[in-house]
Design an enzyme around this catalytic site. Sequence first.
Site, PDB file in Angstrom:
ATOM      1  N   ASP A  58      15.591  29.727  32.388  1.00  0.00           N
ATOM      2  CA  ASP A  58      14.943  30.772  31.602  1.00  0.00           C
ATOM      3  C   ASP A  58      14.788  32.011  32.485  1.00  0.00           C
ATOM      4  O   ASP A  58      14.425  31.897  33.659  1.00  0.00           O
ATOM      5  CB  ASP A  58      13.570  30.276  31.131  1.00  0.00           C
ATOM      6  N   ILE A  59      15.065  33.184  31.922  1.00  0.00           N
ATOM      7  CA  ILE A  59      14.948  34.396  32.760  1.00  0.00           C
ATOM      8  C   ILE A  59      13.491  34.810  32.969  1.00  0.00           C
ATOM      9  O   ILE A  59      13.194  35.618  33.829  1.00  0.00           O
ATOM     10  CB  ILE A  59      15.749  35.604  32.201  1.00  0.00           C
ATOM     11  N   ASN A 108       9.837  26.255  20.057  1.00  0.00           N
ATOM     12  CA  ASN A 108       9.116  27.200  19.211  1.00  0.00           C
ATOM     13  C   ASN A 108       9.982  27.519  18.002  1.00  0.00           C
ATOM     14  O   ASN A 108      11.171  27.793  18.141  1.00  0.00           O
ATOM     15  CB  ASN A 108       8.812  28.490  19.986  1.00  0.00           C
ATOM     16  N   GLY A 147       6.218  31.602  17.705  1.00  0.00           N
ATOM     17  CA  GLY A 147       6.553  32.174  19.001  1.00  0.00           C
ATOM     18  C   GLY A 147       8.039  32.185  19.328  1.00  0.00           C
ATOM     19  O   GLY A 147       8.420  32.460  20.475  1.00  0.00           O
ATOM     20  N   GLN A 148       8.892  31.919  18.346  1.00  0.00           N
ATOM     21  CA  GLN A 148      10.325  31.935  18.633  1.00  0.00           C
ATOM     22  C   GLN A 148      10.796  33.383  18.778  1.00  0.00           C
ATOM     23  O   GLN A 148      10.492  34.230  17.949  1.00  0.00           O
ATOM     24  CB  GLN A 148      11.114  31.247  17.501  1.00  0.00           C
ATOM     25  N   HIS A 162      16.528  26.418  20.790  1.00  0.00           N
ATOM     26  CA  HIS A 162      16.472  26.112  22.216  1.00  0.00           C
ATOM     27  C   HIS A 162      15.214  25.305  22.528  1.00  0.00           C
ATOM     28  O   HIS A 162      14.146  25.549  21.986  1.00  0.00           O
ATOM     29  CB  HIS A 162      16.524  27.380  23.083  1.00  0.00           C
ATOM     30  N   HIS A 208      12.661  24.424  25.516  1.00  0.00           N
ATOM     31  CA  HIS A 208      12.168  24.719  26.861  1.00  0.00           C
ATOM     32  C   HIS A 208      11.862  23.399  27.555  1.00  0.00           C
ATOM     33  O   HIS A 208      11.115  22.576  27.016  1.00  0.00           O
ATOM     34  CB  HIS A 208      10.872  25.532  26.806  1.00  0.00           C
TER      35      HIS A 208
END
Lengths: 112, 112
Positions: A29-30, A85, A91-92, A98, A100
Amino acid sequence: MDCIFCRIVEGSLPSRKVYEDEEFLVFHDIHPFAAVHVLIIPKRHVESLQSIKESDEAMLGRLMALAPRIAASLGLESGFRTLINSGVGGGQEVFHLHAHVFGGEGSVRIPT
Amino acid sequence: MDCIFCRIVEGSLPSRKVYEDEEFLVFHDIHPFAAVHVLIIPKRHVESLQSIKESDEAMLGRLMALAPRIAASLGLESGFRTLINSGVGGGQEVFHLHAHVFGGEGSVRIPT
């Protein structure tokens, strides 16, 4: 193509890749919120858990089963969290499904 | 039988049930951290994502596919979060696989 995760899959956007097979891609994740924080995505564009079809269930099962293997490979032997999410209210932010996978020192504490 | 979720499945411990079918049970978390917060569990005892076998993948897919249906039935049309904690280091407290499905006002904000 407007989906940044599809662009990562096709290679026109960079990512720090952790794992790849025919069906899935895993990358860091960035904006990590834990010492280890990666995303597992299906290469095929699926928008969200809210839009999945019955024909996606087997893929979802394989995606979730990949999480512990990825976590172990990243040193999270004592445990990890898997969060999906779904929808704006959930919160997507990127509308390509994806999961997390995160853990280790610096983890956000989520009451359980 | 020491597993409290197995005892909920067999009915010797109470729960506020939301949904039930042959394979899964869904009930309200007794310590909710959001306006809506339920747990989806397989009735069959599976310890954790860390201990799943390949033969559990299909069940996992069906469990995750159940989440959006449950969320919608509880009024979380705008979205929801699905969280699975795995292992002590991942915040797992009950060692019977469970997915937290939560959302609505009062949600814990998890950076994404």
